[in-house]
Design a protein around this motif. Sequence first.
Motif, PDB file in Angstrom:
ATOM      1  N   ILE A  41      35.313  57.984 132.923  1.00 16.87           N
ATOM      2  CA  ILE A  41      35.600  58.270 134.328  1.00 16.87           C
ATOM      3  C   ILE A  41      35.994  59.732 134.540  1.00 16.87           C
ATOM      4  N   THR A  42      36.887  60.257 133.711  1.00 14.04           N
ATOM      5  CA  THR A  42      37.358  61.631 133.882  1.00 14.04           C
ATOM      6  C   THR A  42      36.224  62.654 133.792  1.00 14.04           C
ATOM      7  N   PRO A  43      35.284  62.535 132.846  1.00 15.33           N
ATOM      8  CA  PRO A  43      34.171  63.504 132.845  1.00 15.33           C
ATOM      9  C   PRO A  43      33.341  63.470 134.129  1.00 15.33           C
ATOM     10  N   VAL A  44      33.179  62.294 134.721  1.00 11.29           N
ATOM     11  CA  VAL A  44      32.435  62.217 135.979  1.00 11.29           C
ATOM     12  C   VAL A  44      33.214  62.919 137.092  1.00 11.29           C
ATOM     13  N   ILE A  45      34.523  62.722 137.109  1.00 13.58           N
ATOM     14  CA  ILE A  45      35.360  63.400 138.109  1.00 13.58           C
ATOM     15  C   ILE A  45      35.292  64.913 137.921  1.00 13.58           C
ATOM     16  N   SER A  46      35.219  65.354 136.667  1.00 12.23           N
ATOM     17  CA  SER A  46      35.179  66.796 136.404  1.00 12.23           C
ATOM     18  C   SER A  46      33.900  67.435 136.938  1.00 12.23           C
ATOM     19  N   LEU A  47      32.835  66.648 137.121  1.00 16.38           N
ATOM     20  CA  LEU A  47      31.625  67.185 137.743  1.00 16.38           C
ATOM     21  C   LEU A  47      31.911  67.661 139.159  1.00 16.38           C
ATOM     22  N   PHE A  48      32.789  66.940 139.865  1.00 19.27           N
ATOM     23  CA  PHE A  48      33.096  67.272 141.249  1.00 19.27           C
ATOM     24  C   PHE A  48      34.227  68.276 141.386  1.00 19.27           C
ATOM     25  N   THR A  49      35.187  68.233 140.465  1.00 20.88           N
ATOM     26  CA  THR A  49      36.345  69.124 140.579  1.00 20.88           C
ATOM     27  C   THR A  49      36.184  70.407 139.785  1.00 20.88           C
ATOM     28  N   GLY A  50      35.237  70.432 138.848  1.00 25.50           N
ATOM     29  CA  GLY A  50      35.022  71.625 138.043  1.00 25.50           C
ATOM     30  C   GLY A  50      35.819  71.625 136.753  1.00 25.50           C
ATOM     31  N   SER A  51      36.831  70.785 136.660  1.00 23.19           N
ATOM     32  CA  SER A  51      37.639  70.717 135.450  1.00 23.19           C
ATOM     33  C   SER A  51      38.185  69.312 135.296  1.00 23.19           C
ATOM     34  N   ALA A  52      38.173  68.812 134.072  1.00 26.39           N
ATOM     35  CA  ALA A  52      38.715  67.485 133.814  1.00 26.39           C
ATOM     36  C   ALA A  52      40.183  67.562 133.441  1.00 26.39           C
ATOM     37  N   ASP A  53      40.676  68.757 133.174  1.00 26.93           N
ATOM     38  CA  ASP A  53      42.052  68.916 132.704  1.00 26.93           C
ATOM     39  C   ASP A  53      42.820  69.844 133.634  1.00 26.93           C
ATOM     40  N   PHE A  54      43.837  69.319 134.253  1.00 24.51           N
ATOM     41  CA  PHE A  54      44.663  70.112 135.163  1.00 24.51           C
ATOM     42  C   PHE A  54      45.936  70.601 134.480  1.00 24.51           C
ATOM     43  N   LYS A  55      46.117  70.280 133.203  1.00 26.63           N
ATOM     44  CA  LYS A  55      47.371  70.585 132.509  1.00 26.63           C
ATOM     45  C   LYS A  55      47.668  72.072 132.436  1.00 26.63           C
ATOM     46  N   SER A  56      46.646  72.907 132.518  1.00 27.67           N
ATOM     47  CA  SER A  56      46.874  74.345 132.394  1.00 27.67           C
ATOM     48  C   SER A  56      47.340  74.989 133.702  1.00 27.67           C
ATOM     49  N   LEU A  57      47.358  74.249 134.795  1.00 24.43           N
ATOM     50  CA  LEU A  57      47.798  74.804 136.071  1.00 24.43           C
ATOM     51  C   LEU A  57      49.318  74.962 136.075  1.00 24.43           C
ATOM     52  N   SER A  58      49.774  76.153 136.442  1.00 26.80           N
ATOM     53  CA  SER A  58      51.214  76.408 136.482  1.00 26.80           C
ATOM     54  C   SER A  58      51.509  77.608 137.368  1.00 26.80           C
ATOM     55  N   VAL A  59      52.776  77.719 137.711  1.00 30.29           N
ATOM     56  CA  VAL A  59      53.274  78.866 138.466  1.00 30.29           C
ATOM     57  C   VAL A  59      54.341  79.534 137.603  1.00 30.29           C
ATOM     58  N   THR A  60      54.255  80.834 137.466  1.00 27.04           N
ATOM     59  CA  THR A  60      55.238  81.569 136.672  1.00 27.04           C
ATOM     60  C   THR A  60      56.462  81.849 137.533  1.00 27.04           C
ATOM     61  N   LEU A  61      57.584  81.276 137.122  1.00 27.30           N
ATOM     62  CA  LEU A  61      58.841  81.504 137.834  1.00 27.30           C
ATOM     63  C   LEU A  61      59.541  82.764 137.332  1.00 27.30           C
ATOM     64  N   ARG A  62      59.386  83.029 136.038  1.00 24.29           N
ATOM     65  CA  ARG A  62      59.964  84.232 135.447  1.00 24.29           C
ATOM     66  C   ARG A  62      59.027  84.688 134.342  1.00 24.29           C
ATOM     67  N   THR A  63      58.655  85.941 134.348  1.00 28.16           N
ATOM     68  CA  THR A  63      57.760  86.452 133.318  1.00 28.16           C
ATOM     69  C   THR A  63      58.524  86.629 132.010  1.00 28.16           C
ATOM     70  N   ALA A  64      57.778  86.659 130.936  1.00 29.33           N
ATOM     71  CA  ALA A  64      58.384  86.835 129.617  1.00 29.33           C
ATOM     72  C   ALA A  64      58.949  88.248 129.496  1.00 29.33           C
ATOM     73  N   VAL A  65      60.040  88.354 128.765  1.00 29.68           N
ATOM     74  CA  VAL A  65      60.656  89.662 128.522  1.00 29.68           C
ATOM     75  C   VAL A  65      60.261  90.091 127.117  1.00 29.68           C
ATOM     76  N   LEU A  66      59.680  91.307 127.022  1.00 28.88           N
ATOM     77  CA  LEU A  66      59.207  91.824 125.737  1.00 28.88           C
ATOM     78  C   LEU A  66      60.109  92.963 125.284  1.00 28.88           C
ATOM     79  N   ASP A  67      60.273  93.079 123.965  1.00 26.75           N
ATOM     80  CA  ASP A  67      61.038  94.208 123.439  1.00 26.75           C
ATOM     81  C   ASP A  67      60.105  95.399 123.240  1.00 26.75           C
ATOM     82  N   ALA A  68      60.601  96.472 122.651  1.00 26.21           N
ATOM     83  CA  ALA A  68      59.836  97.707 122.485  1.00 26.21           C
ATOM     84  C   ALA A  68      58.618  97.498 121.594  1.00 26.21           C
ATOM     85  N   GLU A  69      58.675  96.549 120.677  1.00 25.65           N
ATOM     86  CA  GLU A  69      57.553  96.292 119.779  1.00 25.65           C
ATOM     87  C   GLU A  69      56.527  95.333 120.383  1.00 25.65           C
ATOM     88  N   GLY A  70      56.794  94.809 121.542  1.00 22.17           N
ATOM     89  CA  GLY A  70      55.871  93.896 122.212  1.00 22.17           C
ATOM     90  C   GLY A  70      56.106  92.435 121.856  1.00 22.17           C
TER      91      GLY A  70
END
Length: 141
Positions: A41-70
């Motif tokens: 069922i999910t692969p058929v739905i992905s034909l219409f939505t473009g993606s079968a997996d929505f798990k990667s959708l997110s909103v960044t509330l705070r960006t990562a803090v990097l040190d001088a070395e990255g």
Amino acid sequence: MGMISEFKEFALRGNVVDLAVGVVIGGAFGKIVSSLVNDLITPVISLFTGSADFKSLSVTLRTAVLDAEGKETVPALLLNYGSFIQSVIDFTLIALVIFFAVKAINRLRRQEQAAPPAPAPAEPSAEAKLLAEIRDLLSKR
């Protein structure tokens, strides 16, 4: 009554055995339903939505803090709404599949209950009635 015999009586009681069978069959049925949803069922739905997996959708509330070395010193804070959406979709699809399975089972049960009763035995012929009367008269003598 010893504890072992009491446990044996409890474990072999009809309801416990029925429950155990139901749990095992339910687990197997759950795997079938999950496979149906995830693999068909999910692969058929992905034909219409473009993606079968929505798990990667997110909103960044705070960006990562990097040190001088990255290197990341404070990880990013994400609101992963995609996982929630995916869980809701999975639940809805599984609930629909189970609904249709239960509906089909109930339809089969109703058909069994509504089956016409077995036909009544045919009435004996006139000859058989006459022979029965003669037998009854002879037995009275």
